[in-house]
Motif scaffolding. Structure first.
Motif, PDB file in Angstrom:
ATOM      1  N   ALA A  35       3.027   4.140 -12.063  1.00  0.00           N
ATOM      2  CA  ALA A  35       2.704   2.722 -12.168  1.00  0.00           C
ATOM      3  C   ALA A  35       1.381   2.414 -11.404  1.00  0.00           C
ATOM      4  N   GLY A  36       0.807   3.303 -10.674  1.00  0.00           N
ATOM      5  CA  GLY A  36      -0.272   3.179  -9.751  1.00  0.00           C
ATOM      6  C   GLY A  36       0.267   2.733  -8.473  1.00  0.00           C
ATOM      7  N   ILE A  37       1.525   3.167  -8.212  1.00  0.00           N
ATOM      8  CA  ILE A  37       1.731   2.488  -6.716  1.00  0.00           C
ATOM      9  C   ILE A  37       1.746   3.829  -5.814  1.00  0.00           C
ATOM     10  N   ASP A  38       1.420   3.766  -4.834  1.00  0.00           N
ATOM     11  CA  ASP A  38       1.539   4.963  -3.818  1.00  0.00           C
ATOM     12  C   ASP A  38       1.741   4.882  -2.620  1.00  0.00           C
ATOM     13  N   THR A  39       2.446   3.415  -2.151  1.00  0.00           N
ATOM     14  CA  THR A  39       2.861   2.983  -0.814  1.00  0.00           C
ATOM     15  C   THR A  39       4.146   2.540  -1.373  1.00  0.00           C
ATOM     16  N   VAL A  40       5.289   2.971  -0.862  1.00  0.00           N
ATOM     17  CA  VAL A  40       6.617   2.474  -1.425  1.00  0.00           C
ATOM     18  C   VAL A  40       7.605   2.536  -0.077  1.00  0.00           C
ATOM     19  N   LYS A  41       8.704   1.843  -0.376  1.00  0.00           N
ATOM     20  CA  LYS A  41       9.782   1.571   0.677  1.00  0.00           C
ATOM     21  C   LYS A  41      10.665   2.649   0.556  1.00  0.00           C
TER      22      LYS A  41
ATOM     23  N   VAL B 132       7.261   3.480   3.731  1.00  0.00           N
ATOM     24  CA  VAL B 132       7.446   2.384   4.628  1.00  0.00           C
ATOM     25  C   VAL B 132       9.063   2.432   4.887  1.00  0.00           C
ATOM     26  N   PRO B 133       9.622   3.488   5.659  1.00  0.00           N
ATOM     27  CA  PRO B 133      11.221   3.625   5.594  1.00  0.00           C
ATOM     28  C   PRO B 133      11.852   2.527   6.239  1.00  0.00           C
TER      29      PRO B 133
END
Length: 210
Positions: free
Chosen positions: A124-130, A156-157
């Motif tokens: 989906a083009g997202i490379d920063t996740v929780k 982002v844990p």
């Protein structure tokens, strides 16, 4: 959502206080305590009936970029942005919420717990996740295992992380920032102990810079 997007929102900070605030009257003193402690951003969870009022009051206070957490639907995302949210955080991965946040032009961080969910985020083009819930899922061992085959992903844990684990998480190259609720607990808010909130926030910010 790219790492650059979130890094701009965080403005160099690597600690994100995660707040569940039941009473809007506490929003002003809380924002003041967090800002005095050096926090540059905070996440207000949409778990309480007055979350929008809390978010709006904290966002208007100045000095903090305030986002909305525990956003589960596109409608919640709309309400959060209308209340002044500077970013949106989800506990899981939902295409409809992602699409609505893009329409609203607000940075959005989806939650992932598995490699499959992470692959969907990257597609989906997202490379920063929780990474959530971090500690119950195995903490750093699991995060490292997920990061290995996906080297361009930033994490982002959040979830179950205590102050004593902060520096270990931040030492990981794949970790952009850490979300935690130890700085602002229900007990702190019930007592109105804003000085302790300020102290714990300042301590976390200091540790994040070492």
């Amino acid at each position: 959502m790219t790492g650059t997007d979130l890094a701009a929102v965080l403005a160099g900070a690597r600690v994100m206080p995660v707040l569940t605030v039941p009473e809007p009257a506490t929003a002003g003193p809380l924002a003041e305590a967090l800002g005095s402690g050096g926090a540059r951003c905070a996440e207000v969870t949409f778990r309480t009936p007055d979350a929008e009022r809390v978010l709006k009051a904290m966002a208007a206070h100045g000095g903090l970029t305030v986002g909305a957490g525990t956003v589960l639907t596109p409608e919640q995302a709309e309400r959060a942005v209308a209340a002044g949210a500077g970013f949106v955080v989800c506990p899981g991965f939902d295409e409809e919420v992602i699409a609505r946040c893009r329409e609203l032009r607000v940075p959005m961080v989806p939650g992932i717990a598995t490699a499959t969910e992470l692959m969907r985020a990257l597609k989906a083009g997202i490379d920063t996740v929780k990474f959530f819930p971090a500690e119950p899922l195995g903490g750093l061992r699991t995060l490292r295992a997920l990061a290995a085959p996906f080297p361009r992903t930033r994490f982002v844990p959040t979830g179950g992380i205590e102050a004593s684990r902060l520096t270990a998480y931040l030492a990981e190259p794949a970790v952009l920032a850490v979300g935690g609720s130890w700085m602002v607990t229900a007990a702190h808010l019930e007592r109105g102990d804003y000085e302790e909130i300020r102290r714990l926030t300042a301590q976390a910010v200091e540790w994040s810079m070492t």
